[in-house]
Design an enzyme around this catalytic site. Structure first.
Site, short mmCIF file in Angstrom:
data_model
loop_
_atom_site.label_atom_id
_atom_site.label_comp_id
_atom_site.label_asym_id
_atom_site.label_seq_id
_atom_site.Cartn_x
_atom_site.Cartn_y
_atom_site.Cartn_z
CG HIS A 126 41.39 40.42 35.06
ND1 HIS A 126 41.84 41.46 34.29
CD2 HIS A 126 42.18 40.39 36.17
CE1 HIS A 126 42.87 42.04 34.92
NE2 HIS A 126 43.08 41.43 36.06
CG ASP A 163 43.23 45.81 39.85
OD1 ASP A 163 42.93 45.23 40.92
OD2 ASP A 163 44.08 45.36 39.06
ZN LIG Z 1 44.87 43.69 39.73
#
Ligand SMILES: [Zn+2]
Length: 307
Positions: A126, A163
């Site tokens: 992220h 993910d």
């Molecule tokens: Zn994650």
């Protein structure tokens, strides 16, 4: 051929408090399961070095690196966003997490091993060029891809992100860079609520609705990932290996199991063997059910070891 297992004690010291799901126990659960499963003994264990400023600056802004250094607290926690905090040891942990991915690239490129798994935290996918978010500080997988291209001269790299959350940071860093292909699946809608509109033609994002399991995953891989990977012919496959799409994970609602992670890994080994001399670098992202995380990493690494 050998599989390396790279970690560093600093990654256990990053601690965002007793109730945070991204906890040091995650790495303990992984090593415990690896030993119990008998996989640990087959690995080439290596300790990560810290990533250098130059390596981090290939994907992060200088001002951001300064900001993180300055934000590192002497005691307590400094919050970078509501979910992401620095404790006094966090910058060292993040620097070693990125450094693990760099070492993994160096090892597969020099032939010391064919595949490598980095058991590190904080996760990275992220983290954007100038922005920490979603438990992530430095984007380790992006640092690895940039290192493969800048230090080893590769011209085609693939990043695979399974993910449960969209890898917004990696996508923002490499969007429209024709050297990098990124393929990913993620639950949508779910944090960070991005990814449905890819940022560039080199981004192949497959959002999955809550409840999706094996069938949806295999369709996404066969119909979207594999054709794109075949066309790109990557010289190295890098995996953002998050295991929070597991059905037992408390943070999301996909229904993968450890056998799905074994299946994905086999597909990626086939791609890597056709185009990349088998070279795979995999780095831990999410996965918050300690038991499911440990079991899933075992299956992922077991398949890497058997390749
Ligand atoms: Zn994650």
């Amino acid at each position: 051929m050998t599989t390396a297992f790279i970690t560093h004690p600093a990654c256990l010291l990053h601690d965002m408090g007793p109730y945070h799901p991204e906890s040091p126990d995650r790495l303990r659960a992984i090593s415990d399961r690896m030993i119990a499963a008998g996989v640990d003994a087959h690995l080439l264990h290596r300790e990560a070095r810290p990533a250098t400023r130059e390596q981090l600056a290939r994907v992060h802004a200088d001002a951001y690196l300064d900001e993180i250094e300055a934000a590192s607290p002497d005691e307590g926690l400094h919050y970078l966003d509501p979910d992401t905090a620095l404790c006094p040891d966090s910058v060292a942990a993040a620097t070693h997490a990125a450094g693990a991915a760099v070492l993994a690239v160096d090892m597969v490129m020099s032939g010391q091993c064919r595949t490598a798994f980095c058991a590190v935290r904080p996760p990275g996918h992220h983290a954007e060029r100038s922005h920490a978010m979603g438990f992530c500080v430095f984007n380790s997988v992006a640092v690895a891809a940039a290192h493969a291209m800048e230090a080893h001269g590769l011209s085609r790299v693939a990043i695979v992100d399974f993910d449960v959350h969209h890898g917004n940071g990696t996508e923002a860093i490499f969007a429209r860079d024709p050297r990098v292909l990124m393929v990913g699946t993620f639950q949508y809608p779910l944090y960070p609520y991005s990814g449905v509109e890819p940022l560039g033609p080199n981004m192949h994002n497959v959002p999955l609705e809550a409840g999706s399991g094996t069938e949806a995953l295999q369709a996404a891989v066969r119909e979207h990932w594999l054709p794109a990977l075949e066309a790109h012919q990557p010289e190295l496959v890098i995996i953002s290996a998050g295991f929070d799409a597991h059905r037992e994970d408390p943070l999301a609602s996909l229904a993968f199991t450890e056998s799905d992670y074994a299946w994905i890994t086999r597909q990626l080994i086939d791609v890597a063997e056709r185009h990349a001399q088998g070279r795979i670098v995999s780095s831990l992202e999410g996965g918050y059910s300690l038991s499911a995380l440990g079991r899933s990493v075992v299956e992922h690494v077991r398949v890497l070891v058997a390749s």
